[in-house]
Every structure is written in structure tokens, then in C-alpha cells.
Design a protein around this motif. Structure first.
Motif, PDB file in Angstrom:
ATOM      1  N   MET A   1       0.821  -1.205   0.000  1.00 27.10           N
ATOM      2  CA  MET A   1       0.000   0.000   0.000  1.00 27.10           C
ATOM      3  C   MET A   1       0.858   1.259   0.000  1.00 27.10           C
ATOM      4  SD  MET A   1      -3.163  -1.017  -0.019  1.00 27.10           S
ATOM      5  CE  MET A   1      -2.524  -2.228  -1.175  1.00 27.10           C
ATOM      6  N   THR A   2       0.378   2.250  -0.748  1.00 29.24           N
ATOM      7  CA  THR A   2       0.976   3.586  -0.755  1.00 29.24           C
ATOM      8  C   THR A   2      -0.130   4.585  -0.432  1.00 29.24           C
ATOM      9  OG1 THR A   2       0.480   3.957  -3.102  1.00 29.24           O
ATOM     10  CG2 THR A   2       2.622   2.930  -2.570  1.00 29.24           C
ATOM     11  N   ALA A   3       0.253   5.761   0.030  1.00 29.26           N
ATOM     12  CA  ALA A   3      -0.736   6.800   0.307  1.00 29.26           C
ATOM     13  C   ALA A   3      -1.507   7.145  -0.967  1.00 29.26           C
ATOM     14  CB  ALA A   3      -0.056   8.041   0.880  1.00 29.26           C
ATOM     15  N   GLU A   4      -0.787   7.201  -2.092  1.00 33.14           N
ATOM     16  CA  GLU A   4      -1.428   7.535  -3.364  1.00 33.14           C
ATOM     17  C   GLU A   4      -2.472   6.490  -3.762  1.00 33.14           C
ATOM     18  OE1 GLU A   4      -0.025   8.965  -7.782  1.00 33.14           O
ATOM     19  OE2 GLU A   4       1.184   7.435  -6.801  1.00 33.14           O
ATOM     20  N   PHE A   5      -2.118   5.195  -3.638  1.00 35.69           N
ATOM     21  CA  PHE A   5      -3.086   4.164  -4.001  1.00 35.69           C
ATOM     22  C   PHE A   5      -4.272   4.162  -3.041  1.00 35.69           C
ATOM     23  CE2 PHE A   5      -5.051   0.074  -3.394  1.00 35.69           C
ATOM     24  CZ  PHE A   5      -5.575  -0.121  -4.665  1.00 35.69           C
ATOM     25  N   LEU A   6      -4.025   4.303  -1.745  1.00 36.97           N
ATOM     26  CA  LEU A   6      -5.123   4.304  -0.775  1.00 36.97           C
ATOM     27  C   LEU A   6      -6.093   5.460  -1.051  1.00 36.97           C
ATOM     28  CD1 LEU A   6      -3.154   3.302   2.435  1.00 36.97           C
ATOM     29  CD2 LEU A   6      -4.889   1.926   1.266  1.00 36.97           C
ATOM     30  N   ALA A   7      -5.561   6.620  -1.414  1.00 37.46           N
ATOM     31  CA  ALA A   7      -6.422   7.760  -1.754  1.00 37.46           C
ATOM     32  C   ALA A   7      -7.222   7.462  -3.019  1.00 37.46           C
ATOM     33  CB  ALA A   7      -5.582   9.022  -1.929  1.00 37.46           C
ATOM     34  N   PHE A   8      -6.573   6.853  -4.011  1.00 33.46           N
ATOM     35  CA  PHE A   8      -7.262   6.482  -5.250  1.00 33.46           C
ATOM     36  C   PHE A   8      -8.380   5.484  -4.966  1.00 33.46           C
ATOM     37  CE2 PHE A   8      -7.631   3.244  -8.585  1.00 33.46           C
ATOM     38  CZ  PHE A   8      -8.161   4.013  -9.609  1.00 33.46           C
ATOM     39  N   SER A   9      -8.078   4.454  -4.191  1.00 30.95           N
ATOM     40  CA  SER A   9      -9.070   3.423  -3.889  1.00 30.95           C
ATOM     41  C   SER A   9     -10.279   4.029  -3.171  1.00 30.95           C
ATOM     42  CB  SER A   9      -8.431   2.309  -3.053  1.00 30.95           C
ATOM     43  OG  SER A   9      -9.326   1.234  -2.904  1.00 30.95           O
ATOM     44  N   LYS A  10     -10.012   4.922  -2.246  1.00 31.62           N
ATOM     45  CA  LYS A  10     -11.112   5.598  -1.541  1.00 31.62           C
ATOM     46  C   LYS A  10     -11.932   6.434  -2.521  1.00 31.62           C
ATOM     47  CE  LYS A  10     -12.009   8.488   2.505  1.00 31.62           C
ATOM     48  NZ  LYS A  10     -11.384   9.155   3.666  1.00 31.62           N
ATOM     49  N   TYR A  11     -11.266   7.134  -3.414  1.00 31.46           N
ATOM     50  CA  TYR A  11     -11.934   7.984  -4.393  1.00 31.46           C
ATOM     51  C   TYR A  11     -12.861   7.180  -5.306  1.00 31.46           C
ATOM     52  CZ  TYR A  11     -12.545  11.072  -8.404  1.00 31.46           C
ATOM     53  OH  TYR A  11     -13.077  11.821  -9.422  1.00 31.46           O
ATOM     54  N   VAL A  12     -12.449   5.950  -5.666  1.00 28.86           N
ATOM     55  CA  VAL A  12     -13.278   5.136  -6.570  1.00 28.86           C
ATOM     56  C   VAL A  12     -14.244   4.221  -5.820  1.00 28.86           C
ATOM     57  CG1 VAL A  12     -11.695   5.284  -8.523  1.00 28.86           C
ATOM     58  CG2 VAL A  12     -11.479   3.385  -6.910  1.00 28.86           C
ATOM     59  N   GLY A  13     -14.361   4.414  -4.503  1.00 25.63           N
ATOM     60  CA  GLY A  13     -15.424   3.743  -3.763  1.00 25.63           C
ATOM     61  C   GLY A  13     -15.044   2.578  -2.881  1.00 25.63           C
ATOM     62  N   ASN A  14     -13.742   2.295  -2.728  1.00 26.19           N
ATOM     63  CA  ASN A  14     -13.333   1.215  -1.832  1.00 26.19           C
ATOM     64  C   ASN A  14     -12.347   1.776  -0.819  1.00 26.19           C
ATOM     65  OD1 ASN A  14     -12.997  -1.264  -0.641  1.00 26.19           O
ATOM     66  ND2 ASN A  14     -11.598  -2.035  -2.192  1.00 26.19           N
ATOM     67  N   ASP A  15     -12.862   2.281   0.285  1.00 28.17           N
ATOM     68  CA  ASP A  15     -12.051   2.913   1.322  1.00 28.17           C
ATOM     69  C   ASP A  15     -11.349   1.838   2.149  1.00 28.17           C
ATOM     70  OD1 ASP A  15     -10.930   4.365   3.354  1.00 28.17           O
ATOM     71  OD2 ASP A  15     -12.803   5.291   4.018  1.00 28.17           O
ATOM     72  N   LEU A  16     -10.068   1.665   1.887  1.00 30.12           N
ATOM     73  CA  LEU A  16      -9.279   0.663   2.616  1.00 30.12           C
ATOM     74  C   LEU A  16      -8.543   1.252   3.808  1.00 30.12           C
ATOM     75  CD1 LEU A  16      -7.715  -1.157  -0.465  1.00 30.12           C
ATOM     76  CD2 LEU A  16      -9.568  -1.982   0.996  1.00 30.12           C
ATOM     77  N   SER A  17      -8.552   2.570   3.951  1.00 27.82           N
ATOM     78  CA  SER A  17      -7.761   3.201   5.009  1.00 27.82           C
ATOM     79  C   SER A  17      -8.546   3.537   6.276  1.00 27.82           C
ATOM     80  CB  SER A  17      -7.077   4.456   4.473  1.00 27.82           C
ATOM     81  OG  SER A  17      -8.015   5.331   3.900  1.00 27.82           O
ATOM     82  N   THR A  18      -9.848   3.621   6.189  1.00 27.55           N
ATOM     83  CA  THR A  18     -10.654   3.960   7.362  1.00 27.55           C
ATOM     84  C   THR A  18     -10.932   2.711   8.194  1.00 27.55           C
ATOM     85  OG1 THR A  18     -11.714   5.784   6.187  1.00 27.55           O
ATOM     86  CG2 THR A  18     -12.854   4.938   8.131  1.00 27.55           C
ATOM     87  N   PRO A  19     -10.632   2.759   9.495  1.00 27.09           N
ATOM     88  CA  PRO A  19     -10.936   1.604  10.351  1.00 27.09           C
ATOM     89  C   PRO A  19     -12.433   1.297  10.356  1.00 27.09           C
ATOM     90  CG  PRO A  19      -9.476   3.132  11.478  1.00 27.09           C
ATOM     91  CD  PRO A  19      -9.950   3.823  10.233  1.00 27.09           C
ATOM     92  N   ARG A  20     -12.746   0.012  10.325  1.00 28.32           N
ATOM     93  CA  ARG A  20     -14.129  -0.457  10.426  1.00 28.32           C
ATOM     94  C   ARG A  20     -14.180  -1.518  11.517  1.00 28.32           C
ATOM     95  NH1 ARG A  20     -17.619   0.653   6.035  1.00 28.32           N
ATOM     96  NH2 ARG A  20     -19.114  -0.072   7.575  1.00 28.32           N
TER      97      ARG A  20
END
Length: 125
Positions: free
Chosen positions: A49-68
Motif C-alpha cells: 500500500m501507498t498513500a497515493e493508491f489508498l487515496a485512489f481506492s477511496k476515491y473510486v469507492g473502496n475505502d481501505l484506510s478507514t478503520p471499520r
């Protein structure tokens, strides 16, 4: 009973573990990017994981960085390794923000979606 596909990586070798960190990755939550016909997302790409990819994934609808916590998911941070959906990886590649990939831990079924040369371009091992 769900049967895993043979644990073979994109190099034709035995599939290496992707990560044993918490949260445990993989469709089977076994730390490997194993797959099966029921894995419709093809969680087969072991990515760093990179900050750039995590931001991209969140932007396209799959938030992998927010705790659930309700799902036992602490959220991912840069440097974590995670079994990504092959199509999401390819989408990130096409957008110029694909993370590095551990080829030894990427399941051969990723090749159904991603050309080997694209994976090798992002290879970290």
C-alpha cells in the motif's frame, strides 16, 4: 465446502504469503492471495500500500484506510501488504497510481485480468 485454487504464483512457483499482519488479508483471510471460483473480485494481487493508491481506492469507492471495527478491520496504512482485486489493480495502473506488487505472493489467477508484463513493471521482489 469452498475449495481453494492451487496455490501457484504468477511465476509458476508455490504462492508465498502476502501478509500475516492484522487485519489478515486474502479472500480466505489466511494471509495468502488464494482464490476460488466464489472469489468474484479475484483478490489475487499482493500489493504494498501507498498513500497515493489508498487515496485512489477511496476515491473510486473502496475505502481501505478507514478503520471499520464492526468488521474487525483496522484500516490499511502505507507500507501494509494487502491482497487487492485484480481489476482494481489494473484500474490503478491505467490511472498511473498502481502500488508495487510482490510477484511471489500474487496468485496466477491474476493473469486472467492483468498481463504479466504489467505486474512485472510494478514488481517489488
Amino acid at each position: 465446502m469452498i475449495r481453494k485454487d492451487d496455490p501457484v504464483n504468477v511465476l509458476g512457483e508455490v504462492l508465498s504469503p502476502c501478509s500475516d499482519a492484522d487485519p489478515v488479508t486474502g479472500f480466505f483471510r489466511d494471509g495468502h492471495c488464494n482464490t476460488c471460483p466464489e472469489d468474484q473480485g479475484s483478490h489475487t494481487v499482493c500489493a504494498l500500500m501507498t498513500a497515493e493508491f489508498l487515496a485512489f481506492s477511496k476515491y473510486v469507492g473502496n475505502d481501505l484506510s478507514t478503520p471499520r471495527p464492526e468488521y474487525g478491520f483496522a484500516g490499511l496504512r502505507p507500507g501494509d501488504q494487502w491482497c487487492l482485486c485484480a481489476a482494481r489493480f489494473l484500474q490503478a495502473h491505467d490511472e498511473g497510481c498502481a502500488p508495487q506488487v510482490r510477484l511471489s505472493a500474487t496468485h496466477m489467477r491474476a493473469l486472467d485480468i492483468i498481463p504479466l508484463d504489467v505486474l512485472q513493471e510494478h514488481g517489488a521482489d
